[in-house]
Design a protein around this motif. Sequence first.
Motif: not given
Length: 720
Positions: A360, A363, A395, A439, A698
């Motif tokens: 990640a 994210e 994150t 994701d 994202r």
Amino acid sequence: MAACADARLRCGTSARQKGPIVALSGQGRHALRRPPRWHWLLLLLILPIVAASLLFEGWTTHEVDGARHRRACTSPIPRSADNGDPVLRVTGKGAETAQMPFRTAALTFDGGPDPVWTPRLLDLLRARHARATFFLYGNQAARHPELVRRIRDEGHEIGSYTYTGGDLGSASHLRSHWELALTQTALAGAADVNTRLLRLPHTTTADTLCGAEWPAARRATDQGYVVVAATARSRKPPLGVVRQYSHTALGYQEAKQLLADPNVGQFTTVTGGLGRPSLTSTASLAERAQGEALMWTQSVGHTFARSMTWALGIAGGLGMLRLVLLALLARVHVRRRRRHRSGAPGLREVNDPVTVLVPAFNEEAGIEATVRSLLASTHRDLQIIVIDDGSTDRTVEIARGITDPRVTVVQQPNSGKPGALSTGLSYARCEIIVMIDADTVFEPEALHRLIQPLADPTIGAVSGNTKVGNRRRLLGRWQHLEYVLGFNLDRRMFEVLECMPTVPGAIGAFRRDALLAIGGISDDTLAEDTDLTMALWRMGRRVVYEESAIAWTEVPSSLRQLWRQRYRWCYGTLQSMWKHRHAVVEVGPAGRFGRRGLAYLALFQIVLPLFAPVVDVFALYGLCFGDTAQAVGVWLGFLVIQLITAAYALRLDHERLRSLWALPLQLFFYRQLLYLVVIQSVVTALLGTRLKWHRMQRAGTANQHLLKEPDPQPSGLSSK
């Protein structure tokens, strides 16, 4: 059900792991060098040149500004010209005409030069010691300059029959001008000559210069041309005649008969028979240079048009063959899976503990949905490792907030996805490793179904079924069709042919021993998933596809993000193909993968897309200027096959068919972008430019409606 932490003899332990948060150091390998830009200028230069070449070729074949057919006569020629004499010049006072003297015949040959019949005609004239006048096409003169030079060298006269044989009466004024001017240029380049003799195509005797032909003849004589018609067939030797023949077998036989006529005392050229100075002169140096350039341009345009015709046919044939093979092999895959599910002997249900690696970087939008979808899995024996690769957002905070002992968070400075996966692999305690993107949202049964093929010890990796979550907008719908038709249908074919090139980073299962045997996750390429899959094949491990293991992913929502993602994918695939190119000559599973998988990727994902813009220009040209009905029919036929194949793929993936309405638009717009991505990637790879990891922004839209709170954690699981 035993947990990873309670099965350390099976899964192994990691002495380096100290708790759910671990800090590591490391640096990314792929340094950035700005990708080249000049090739776009080159492409923008090539495409107009291609278009111009095609337009010129279409002009010479009467597809552009066509003057193929003559208009019907609506008015006769003036009385001053209607006396049967074949040679005329139009002046402001009227028409001046002339006829051949008694017992004199002027042989004239229209068209050509023809590589078959022109040499025979010249041999016939030489044997009879006769001279003639050759009215030549400019485009044929440019194509066969050696014959034009032979005509000149053997003492014959050269006249213009226009560049393409277009009817000057029905042609536009611009076309009429170029028909005459280009013929002069072609003759200058072919044989160093200019001529002021002209015969209008689609005419015979002077009275056929009626209707629109007369103004065309007058415009030509205004430019200094002498227009030569033919004498009526009723007038025969010994009266003076101008005979008109073609470069054909019939023309050869008719000329041979006239040459044997004893009533003719002299066979001569048009100007020779009239006793006038020759109307053929020597071209200047500049005119010769222009003529040579024209001959080269015409040769290139003609060759290109012919090659593009073949290329379009081959590309279309390969595309059709690919679609048919995809459908047939997908059917084979379905039947094999049905037989497998009905009970394959010796294969057990796989319930072994699983380590899931979740790399990640920034994210925060989707990391919680991803991890909670894993915790909600029906396969409960899990170790989930979230590797934070130097994120600068929330994150880590969000991942740490998921208070489940099965979840471990590892922190490290940014080093790229391969580095993050390598770090996670060093903390894995289980023999089955699942790698996913941060994701990706798993369906509850996905993880358990994903690992079932690993019951076969010859299988080293399993690809899951990735679906597009954010498909409401047109760009997302296009990618949805691409995933179903291009990716998932391809994977069925790859499994049947035993040449799966990529286990996607969004959802893939691996044997830990296989990963360690190939040296772990390499950062040699920007497509670590493709590189890893190819390495497994070369080690002798099979790779299969499990379509029932469904995970939802977020795809790019803007063209810029899509470009960056596909640029990295394509560039990384090229790197992986080059790295594993020796598989083509290897034996066993590696050789099958190399000769099938690499060959397929090279042909359908590199070579054909590279030529696609040029082929599209040619197809557009055919649609606009060629046989439009045929072009539209071919395209519609291809579209119908695409729609049928796409419908079958959607049915296999249990998707609704209503998305098919976007397929025609995808062919027009979306695929053009992907073609340009391939061009950019190939140029980047050839120049050796290092490309950094392009991360997508994202939004956390990977089908979050699938999520639900996980069941209480079973006892015995620990993140330690």
